[in-house]
Structure formats: structure tokens, C-alpha cells
Design a protein around this motif. Structure first.
Motif, mmCIF file in Angstrom:
data_model
loop_
_atom_site.group_PDB
_atom_site.id
_atom_site.type_symbol
_atom_site.label_atom_id
_atom_site.label_comp_id
_atom_site.label_asym_id
_atom_site.label_seq_id
_atom_site.Cartn_x
_atom_site.Cartn_y
_atom_site.Cartn_z
ATOM 1 N N UNK A 21 78.321 56.888 9.212
ATOM 2 C CA UNK A 21 77.811 57.737 8.146
ATOM 3 C C UNK A 21 76.771 58.681 8.722
ATOM 4 N N UNK A 22 76.178 59.494 7.875
ATOM 5 C CA UNK A 22 75.142 60.416 8.326
ATOM 6 C C UNK A 22 73.820 59.684 8.476
ATOM 7 N N UNK A 23 73.124 59.945 9.568
ATOM 8 C CA UNK A 23 71.859 59.268 9.858
ATOM 9 C C UNK A 23 70.792 59.586 8.818
ATOM 10 N N UNK A 24 70.758 60.823 8.326
ATOM 11 C CA UNK A 24 69.709 61.169 7.361
ATOM 12 C C UNK A 24 69.857 60.410 6.043
ATOM 13 N N UNK A 25 71.044 59.906 5.762
ATOM 14 C CA UNK A 25 71.280 59.148 4.525
ATOM 15 C C UNK A 25 70.616 57.779 4.593
ATOM 16 N N UNK A 49 71.106 54.532 15.011
ATOM 17 C CA UNK A 49 71.015 55.892 14.474
ATOM 18 C C UNK A 49 70.852 56.856 15.642
ATOM 19 N N UNK A 50 71.609 57.953 15.610
ATOM 20 C CA UNK A 50 71.434 59.029 16.574
ATOM 21 C C UNK A 50 71.028 60.274 15.787
ATOM 22 N N UNK A 51 69.740 60.540 15.756
ATOM 23 C CA UNK A 51 69.224 61.647 14.946
ATOM 24 C C UNK A 51 69.717 63.018 15.394
ATOM 25 N N UNK A 52 69.820 63.314 16.708
ATOM 26 C CA UNK A 52 70.284 64.647 17.107
ATOM 27 C C UNK A 52 71.686 64.995 16.583
ATOM 28 N N UNK A 53 72.564 64.000 16.509
ATOM 29 C CA UNK A 53 73.914 64.264 16.001
ATOM 30 C C UNK A 53 74.075 63.860 14.537
#
Length: 64
Positions: A21-25, A49-53
């Protein structure tokens, strides 16, 4: 609680299912629930979590 709807993809293994899923979620979530398109819901934990991607890997302990 953060609910993640099935969006990016799922990898099913013999130890459960891994969900992308998206990390920001899930970045600040204390609890995560994955809701599938067939209405089933599972608690999940964030494995990484990989924030850059903006990608996060979740583990749901479910069968089938």
C-alpha cells in the motif's frame, strides 16, 4: 485505526498474506485494518515503509 483498502497488490505465502500500500496511508497508524474488495477485513501490521517511493509492506495473518 487506519483502514487500507486493497489497492496496490497482495502476495500470498504459506505464512499469511503480504499487502502493498502507500506509505503515507499507514505512516502514523497505530492500528491497521485491510479491507478486501469482497468485504472481508483483517488486522495488519506494518512490516516496512519506504518513504521515498511511498510504499509500505503490511502483513495480514489470514488464510484463503
Amino acid at each position: 485505526m487506519t483502514t487500507v483498502f486493497e489497492r496496490i497488490g497482495r502476495l500470498v505465502t504459506n505464512t499469511g498474506a503480504d499487502e502493498l500500500t502507500n506509505a503515507h496511508v499507514v505512516a502514523t497508524a497505530k492500528e491497521v485494518t485491510v479491507k478486501l474488495t469482497d468485504k472481508r477485513e483483517y488486522r495488519a501490521r506494518v512490516l516496512g515503509v519506504d518513504r521515498p517511493t511511498d510504499v509500505a509492506l503490511l502483513k495480514i495473518d489470514a488464510e484463503n
